[in-house]
Design an enzyme around this catalytic site. Structure first.
Site, PDB file in Angstrom:
ATOM      1  N   CYS A 159      30.002  35.447   6.894  1.00 30.71           N
ATOM      2  CA  CYS A 159      29.812  34.034   7.569  1.00 30.71           C
ATOM      3  C   CYS A 159      30.996  33.699   8.036  1.00 30.71           C
ATOM      4  CB  CYS A 159      28.884  33.351   6.753  1.00 30.71           C
ATOM      5  SG  CYS A 159      27.882  32.020   7.726  1.00 30.71           S
ATOM      6  N   HIS A 206      24.543  36.953   5.965  1.00 31.41           N
ATOM      7  CA  HIS A 206      24.783  37.037   4.400  1.00 31.41           C
ATOM      8  C   HIS A 206      24.027  38.152   3.625  1.00 31.41           C
ATOM      9  CE1 HIS A 206      26.374  32.847   3.885  1.00 31.41           C
ATOM     10  NE2 HIS A 206      25.788  32.727   5.325  1.00 31.41           N
ATOM     11  N   GLU A 247      24.407  39.465   0.976  1.00 31.34           N
ATOM     12  CA  GLU A 247      24.244  39.348  -0.552  1.00 31.34           C
ATOM     13  C   GLU A 247      22.993  38.821  -1.044  1.00 31.34           C
ATOM     14  OE1 GLU A 247      26.181  35.044   0.936  1.00 31.34           O
ATOM     15  OE2 GLU A 247      26.003  37.217   1.412  1.00 31.34           O
TER      16      GLU A 247
END
Length: 599
Positions: A387, A514, A516
């Site tokens: 990001c 993102h 993750e």
């Protein structure tokens, strides 16, 4: 992890085919977690549907590999907003709107409505819905939830409701004795509010001594077989094994009346967890990653990033050593103001095998992140920017390679002459909550020979979760590409940049999304795998290794809609129920052993 007096509640559905749903109840007045500071509440976890929720929902998704929705996070703000909206529409027909019954009924309806949503891709409602009520017993803000759950337990009746009370059993260093008083008092407080725990989950540093368990059973009126000890372990993946060894599943099945007559409960299938926990404990070869961020004072601010690094490092058989580098300390100004911190930060950065710059908001520490990107690019150190981490990599490239000294983001310098990153046209500058580009969005790869595409199994497109207001300026992309920066992933319009790479670098990748949030213990995020592999000298081997191709087809909806976007899913009536009238929730029936009082 569970160090407080929390309560977990499990409700069962007799007509079901899926496994488990989760609902997290937060008693704060915020509508969602989107506007909260990471320092105050940890990271904001983003769901597929764009919901900005508490980080606990991330734990649920990671452990069970399920997909939750924004409705699985219920807050006091959402409940009160729903009730006020109904009052304005005249739904209460002139009645005086009160906490009881209107707020408490709304909480119960919300629970029942969400509890039947499939979360694992299968049809039919889940077998069990786990509800976590955050906070501590006795908190004023939790009272409406406690009252609602007390009413709910009476309404659904025995066999359909199980209360698991999580409490801390501390040890006083002076005495060295495990103390049960905190648990005794919290259980007494819980009983005074109309709820009695069926199971005690006791957190402690060491295994509970036998006489302590006996004392808890005696003073809390809970059978010894229903007292589960969650003591400290070498890694969190031992927890399911710990619960299995103490037969927690049998205690839950007994309370929820889910045991098959004449049959012994099956042992949980935890072979994968056993192997993973054992593998983690045996890791010895370190891989050192520098996390360059602005919220490094609280690890929960980057919880999903930390877990994704952990998943990837275990998969690559490396022991993760995470170095927290405050980005402010890398900046030139810190050399004069805090020289020791400046020297320490640069020492940590230069000693790392790889660099990760996560997301963030605001201009504090941004110059330090840019310096970290410069170091990684010039020294050929593996770099992953997420990001904002991708955006600062673009700014750094424009400044250092293209010699545009004033290049910046309009977030940090609205008057910059070289706006590499700009505010998205559809964004709002006046309304902060839920106005970003949120949730699962599609990214299309423009070339299959780039590292990113190979890491994703040569997929032509991927779906990842987003949370941002600013984007790379599409007007500057041709100049950046001409200078050598590759934009290998774009959205469906082709104007929004999603992934960048430096082709001649060992590993220099930035992602606007993102990754993750979709990393799982058994399915690490491809980009995190790439970072760990590059940092440990295994990238070529990883890229050559055959991996499962991710389908580019959209995921089918997990439940039907009525054309308005509202979930429509009905289940068969509960057998032998005693409801006097149909419930106002979406469950079209009644609970076995329930009292059905819901006006």
């Amino acid at each position: 992890m569970l160090g407080g007096h929390y309560s977990f509640l499990l409700i069962s559905h007799p007509c079901s085919s899926a496994v488990t749903a989760h609902l997290h109840a937060d008693p704060y007045l915020n509508t969602d977690a989107g506007t909260m500071s990471p320092f105050e509440h940890g990271e904001v976890y983003v769901l597929d549907d764009g919901g900005e929720v508490d980080l606990d929902l991330g734990n649920y998704e990671r452990f069970l590999d399920i997909k939750l929705t924004r409705d699985h996070n219920i807050t006091t703000g959402k409940v009160y907003q729903a009730v006020i909206d109904k009052e304005r529409r005249g739904d209460y027909l002139g009645k005086t709107v009160q906490v009881v019954p209107h707020i408490t009924d709304e909480i119960q309806d919300w629970i029942e409505r969400v509890a039947i949503k499939p979360v694992d891709g299968k049809e039919g409602p889940p077998d069990v819905c786990v509800i976590e009520l955050g906070g501590t017993i006795g908190d004023i803000e939790s009272m409406p939830f406690i009252e609602a759950l007390g009413q709910f337990s009476y309404r659904v009746g025995p066999g359909n409701f199980c209360l698991v009370h999580v409490s801390l059993v501390p040890v006083l260093n002076v005495v060295g004795e495990q103390k049960t008083k905190p648990t005794q008092h919290s259980v007494r407080g819980l009983r005074g509010l109309g709820l009695a725990p069926d199971i005690l989950a006791c957190r402690s540093t060491e295994p509970l001594e036998e006489h302590v368990t006996t004392k808890l059973s005696q003073f809390c009126n809970v059978p010894i077989s229903s007292i589960v000890n969650l003591h400290d372990v070498t890694n969190i993946w031992h927890i399911p094994l710990l619960l299995r060894d103490q037969k927690a599943h049998e205690a839950i099945l007994k309370v929820l009346d889910l045991q098959l007559v004449g049959k012994v409960p099956r042992e949980p299938k935890l072979a994968e967890w056993t192997e993973r926990a054992s593998k983690f404990d045996k890791l010895k070869t370190p891989v050192k990653i520098a996390m360059v961020g602005k919220y490094t004072g609280l690890s929960d601010s980057y919880l999903s990033v930390l877990k994704a690094l952990l998943h990837a490092s275990v998969a690559m058989e490396r022991k993760l050593v995470l170095e927290w580098v405050p980005s402010c300390d890398l900046e030139n100004s810190a050399a004069k103001e805090t020289p020791e911190a400046h020297q320490k930060a640069w020492k940590l950065l230069k000693g790392a095998d790889g660099v990760l710059v996560p997301g963030g908001f605001g201009d504090r520490g941004v110059e330090g992140k840019i310096l970290a990107a410069t170091y990684a690019r010039e020294k050929n150190v593996p770099y992953l920017g997420i990001c904002l981490g991708m955006q600062v990599a673009v700014i750094e490239f424009a400044r250092s390679v293209m010699k545009l000294g004033g290049a910046n983001s309009t977030e940090f310098d609205p008057a910059t002459a070289s706006p590499c990153v700009i505010f998205m046209p559809e964004g709002s500058k006046t309304q902060m909550g839920a106005t970003m580009r949120l949730g699962s969005r599609r990214t299309h790869f423009l070339a299959n020979n780039c590292k990113s595409a190979k890491l994703y199994g040569n997929a032509t497109s991927i779906d990842e979760r987003h949370r941002h207001r600013y984007e790379v300026n599409p007007e500057m992309v041709p100049l950046l590409e001409k200078a050598g920066l590759s934009f290998v992933g774009k959205d469906e319009s082709g104007r929004r940049m999603e992934i960048i790479e430096l082709p001649n670098h060992v590993f220099f990748i930035g992602a606007q999304f993102h990754p993750e949030f979709k990393s799982r213990p058994g399915k690490p995020s491809p980009l995190f795998l790439g970072l760990i592999a590059a940092a440990s000298g295994q990238l070529d081997l990883l890229l050559k290794r055959s991996c499962s191709v991710i389908s580019s087809k959209p995921t089918p909806p997990r439940y039907s809609t009525n054309g308005t976007g509202t979930a429509v899913l009905t289940i068969k009536p509960y057998p032998n129920g005693h409801a006097k009238k149909a419930l106002t929730s979406l469950v079209n029936g009644c609970y076995a052993n329930g009292n059905g009082i819901h006006i």
